[in-house]
Design an enzyme around this catalytic site. Structure first.
Site, short mmCIF file in Angstrom:
data_model
loop_
_atom_site.label_atom_id
_atom_site.label_comp_id
_atom_site.label_asym_id
_atom_site.label_seq_id
_atom_site.Cartn_x
_atom_site.Cartn_y
_atom_site.Cartn_z
N TYR A 48 0.86 -1.18 0.00
CA TYR A 48 0.00 0.00 0.00
C TYR A 48 0.91 1.23 0.00
CZ TYR A 48 -4.43 2.42 0.65
OH TYR A 48 -5.52 3.22 0.46
N LYS A 103 -20.28 -20.82 -10.86
CA LYS A 103 -19.54 -20.59 -12.10
C LYS A 103 -18.13 -20.09 -11.78
CE LYS A 103 -20.31 -20.63 -16.60
NZ LYS A 103 -21.14 -21.59 -17.34
#
Length: 400
Positions: A48, A103
């Site tokens: 970060y 899926k």
């Protein structure tokens, strides 16, 4: 933070407690996992701020670096509006989520592709297209799922035109690829050529139209589609735009019209993607050594026990019969191959290559009960991905 404070698993009891299917779905079937460890000040400053700013600046100057330094190229959006879910129909976006999660799990398990299920609370074509375009920078591909016809055709076409990443409606093209792979081997076993084979497709929705198109690409010349009113030809005045377009390259070419009974008489191949029922007496009128792909789930249009009385080769969409036509054989490898070469689209050549790769996998074991690989065959994903990647280079859509 402790592990317990981070947990978000629901604790409420329901009427379905103890049911193994519901327990498997409790809390959902997927989660996000970090690939970078943030365990000290140094790693935090790289993952970060301030380190991440260097990567952001580089991508701002050279946008193509996002394909190397973010998760975007390996991440697919699985998008639905919940209007055509499995065999359940229009159940809405919330009820569609378990299928979209499933899926996403299949993408990861069978193709190593990360994906995010996105269920949109709109059925408006313009709104769906605009929404997907707006979120496309976060993804390396778009998998459209369980969107009803004929809207699905326009949505896919418009997204393909607007985006430079693969857009793939699996209900259409996944079904078509696996059907073609199975048919390639069925024709080989019965000594037929594409040019001499007469095909009847029952069902003119997303799957039926896509199967017709890929069979025409393969070389089938005599092909008709049927809906509830019979053969789809331009002699009818009730056709939608998508049906009229497919009529012009199928029944209009051969001049065929009429009912299912007329279409099936003497036909070599039946492909069912309709969910209807075909009377046994009509199956009996098909050609010798007929091929029957009755793919509706859970009830095939022609039960295998009936089909075997008249057909040499029978396939279904079910896992409890031989020769299962299962989309999971196609879509994970197709996206894997497309992503590996940073393809800008998925071409007809890439779909044909996927079908040929699937058909070749059973070459040594080819038989009337083995015309297509099993979903858990570990060769499937890599073979399809390699064939798709090679075809992308040939077709000029690869960028790596």
């Amino acid at each position: 933070m402790t592990e317990s404070t981070l947990s978000t698993e629901p604790t409420a009891t329901t009427a379905y407690d103890g049911d193994p299917v519901f327990e498997l779905h409790r809390g959902g079937k997927m989660a996000i996992a970090a690939t970078a460890s943030v365990s000290d000040r140094a790693s935090l400053s790289m993952a970060y701020t301030p380190g991440v700013a260097r990567v952001c600046t580089a991508i701002a100057e050279q946008p193509e670096l996002a394909r190397t330094y973010t998760w975007v190229p390996n991440t697919v959006a699985v998008v639905t509006d919940g209007t055509a879910v499995l065999g359940l129909g229009d159940i809405g976006p919330a009820a569609a989520m378990p299928v979209m999660e499933g899926k996403a799990v299949l993408f990861k398990e069978f193709g190593g592709v990360d994906s995010i299920p996105i269920c949109l609370d709109t059925t408006d074509v313009d709104e769906i297209v605009e929404t997907v375009i707006r979120m496309a920078p976060s993804f390396g591909g778009i998998n459209l799922e369980d969107i009803s016809a004929p809207r699905c055709f326009e949505i896919e076409d418009r997204l393909k035109e607007a985006l430079d990443i693969p857009v793939f409606h699996d209900d259409q093209h996944g079904t078509a690829v696996v059907t073609l792979a199975a048919l390639m081997n069925a024709l080989k076993l019965t000594g037929r050529t594409p040019e001499s084979t007469r095909v009847v497709i029952s069902g003119a929705g997303a799957a039926g139209v896509a199967v017709a198109k890929i069979l025409l690409e393969f070389g089938i010349k005599d092909l008709v589609l049927l809906d509830r009113k019979g053969v789809i030809s331009s002699t009818r005045s009730d056709l939608t735009a998508s049906k009229k377009a497919i009529a012009e390259v199928t029944a209009d070419v051969t001049g065929r019209t009429g009912s299912l009974a007329e279409a099936l008489a003497g036909a070599d191949v039946y492909v069912g993607v309709s969910g209807g029922t075909v009377p046994e007496e009509l199956v009996a009128t098909m050609a010798e050594q007929a091929i029957v792909f009755a793919m509706a789930n859970p009830n095939p249009e022609i039960h295998p026990d009936v089909a075997h009385k008249y057909a040499s080769i029978v396939a279904t969409g079910r896992s409890d019969f031989p020769n299962q036509i299962n989309n999971v054989l196609a879509f994970p490898g197709i996206f894997r191959g497309a992503i590996d070469v940073h393809a800008s689209s998925i071409t007809e050549g890439m779909k044909l290559a996927a079908a040929q790769a699937l058909a070749a996998l059973v070459e040594d074991d080819l038989s009337e009960v083995k015309i297509i690989p099993e979903p858990f065959d570990p060769r499937v994903g890599p073979a399809v991905a390699a064939a798709v990647a090679a075809a992308a280079r040939v077709d000029g859509v690869a960028r790596a």
